[in-house]
Design an enzyme around this catalytic site. Structure first.
Site, mmCIF file in Angstrom:
data_model
loop_
_atom_site.group_PDB
_atom_site.id
_atom_site.type_symbol
_atom_site.label_atom_id
_atom_site.label_comp_id
_atom_site.label_asym_id
_atom_site.label_seq_id
_atom_site.Cartn_x
_atom_site.Cartn_y
_atom_site.Cartn_z
ATOM 1 N N ARG A 61 -46.557 19.441 -20.563
ATOM 2 C CA ARG A 61 -46.587 20.802 -21.145
ATOM 3 C C ARG A 61 -45.247 21.146 -21.772
ATOM 4 N NH1 ARG A 61 -48.203 23.783 -15.994
ATOM 5 N NH2 ARG A 61 -47.590 25.675 -17.115
ATOM 6 N N ARG A 118 -48.880 29.819 -30.338
ATOM 7 C CA ARG A 118 -48.204 28.639 -29.812
ATOM 8 C C ARG A 118 -48.056 27.544 -30.863
ATOM 9 N NH1 ARG A 118 -49.644 29.286 -24.015
ATOM 10 N NH2 ARG A 118 -48.589 27.626 -22.902
ATOM 11 N N LYS A 139 -43.172 34.274 -18.516
ATOM 12 C CA LYS A 139 -43.921 35.093 -19.490
ATOM 13 C C LYS A 139 -44.986 35.937 -18.804
ATOM 14 C CE LYS A 139 -45.332 31.557 -21.900
ATOM 15 N NZ LYS A 139 -44.759 30.467 -21.075
ATOM 16 N N ARG A 166 -52.175 26.005 -9.595
ATOM 17 C CA ARG A 166 -52.863 25.610 -10.822
ATOM 18 C C ARG A 166 -52.878 24.098 -10.973
ATOM 19 N NH1 ARG A 166 -50.392 29.321 -15.541
ATOM 20 N NH2 ARG A 166 -50.562 27.344 -16.631
ATOM 21 N N ARG A 198 -45.188 27.779 -7.649
ATOM 22 C CA ARG A 198 -46.003 28.940 -8.077
ATOM 23 C C ARG A 198 -47.366 28.924 -7.392
ATOM 24 N NH1 ARG A 198 -47.234 29.881 -14.290
ATOM 25 N NH2 ARG A 198 -48.008 27.745 -14.175
#
Ligand code: AP5
Ligand code: MG
Length: 216
Positions: free
Chosen positions: A173, A90, A15, A162, A129
């Site tokens: 998550r 969300r 996203k 992160r 990431r």
């Protein structure tokens, strides 16, 4: 007439990556609730302290504060042409709030690209990431590496992993996404503005399909 796009999809599906490209190519503003919260955490604001409590555990930040933050953000001048919303809404309550806040300014949600990918793909992407500390630019050491290890191509700032990309938090998550966000898929399908796009393709191909969906 301003354009409002909601990017829907699980954590790690791309996203943020796509929102950044779309914003650049369309002139719309990129509004990521995750990034806004991370800015607040960095600046140690009251909202940042609250958000960190939930984000650290992979849970959602409460609807009321999230909605207030988005409402304030999309009223800023850089959002006049419209917005690519990344990570909002969300929950069904946030989806209702999005409708109301856009209604107030005579606008509506125009299109909801729903980006999909198998769970193994998103888990792998999140474990590799690296994110830019200064402005949230997104890299991946395996799939989209920076030119120089540990350094952002765009602003030269440090890249970091992160805190919520730890394996156990990623699982949480994903579960929270399935429980609380996935009902929005059927909601926007019923409204008739959902466009499903496979996220397990090259970044450029996903962008192409997103741009095609916007034209329709
Ligand atoms: P947020 O920051 O929104 O995280 P998320 O939804 O979990 O999504 P991610 O940012 O992890 O993934 P992404 O889909 O943006 O993928 P990316 O482009 O980075 O939210 C974080 C937290 O904030 C939430 O858990 C919650 O606590 C809170 N929060 C946020 N919004 C909220 C809300 N509305 N209400 C309540 N709480 C909220 O890509 C992932 C990796 O894959 C990158 O390394 C990238 O380089 C790579 N990649 C991307 N596309 C491709 C591709 N096509 N091929 C190969 N690699 C790719
Ligand atoms: Mg993101």
């Amino acid at each position: 007439m301003a354009t409002y796009i909601i990017l829907l999809g699980p954590p790690g599906v791309g996203k943020g990556t796509q929102a950044e490209i779309l914003a650049e190519q369309t002139g719309l503003a990129h509004v990521s609730t995750g990034e806004l919260f991370r800015e607040h955490i960095k600046n140690k604001t009251e909202l940042g302290i609250l958000a960190n409590y939930f984000m650290h555990k992979g849970e959602l930040v409460p609807d009321d504060v999230t909605i207030a933050m988005v409402k304030d953000r999309i009223m800023r001048p850089d959002c006049e042409a419209g917005v690519v919303l990344d990570g909002f809404p969300r929950t069904p309550v946030q989806a209702d709030a999005a409708n109301s806040m856009l209604n107030e300014i005579g606008a509506k949600v125009d299109v909801v690209p729903y980006i999909t990918a198998p769970k193994e793909v998103i888990v792998e992407r999140l474990s590799s990431r690296w994110t830019c500390r200064e402005s949230g630019h997104i890299f991946n050491v395996a799939f989209n590496p920076p030119l120089k290890v540990g350094v952002c191509d765009f602003d030269g700032s440090e890249l970091y992993q992160r805190d919520d990309d730890k394996a156990e938090t990623v699982q949480k998550r994903i579960q929270v996404y399935l429980d609380r966000t996935s009902p929005l898929i059927e909601y926007y399908r019923t409204v008739g503005i959902l466009h499903e796009i496979r996220g397990d393709q090259e970044i450029e191909q996903v962008t192409k399909e997103l741009l095609d969906a916007l034209k329709k």
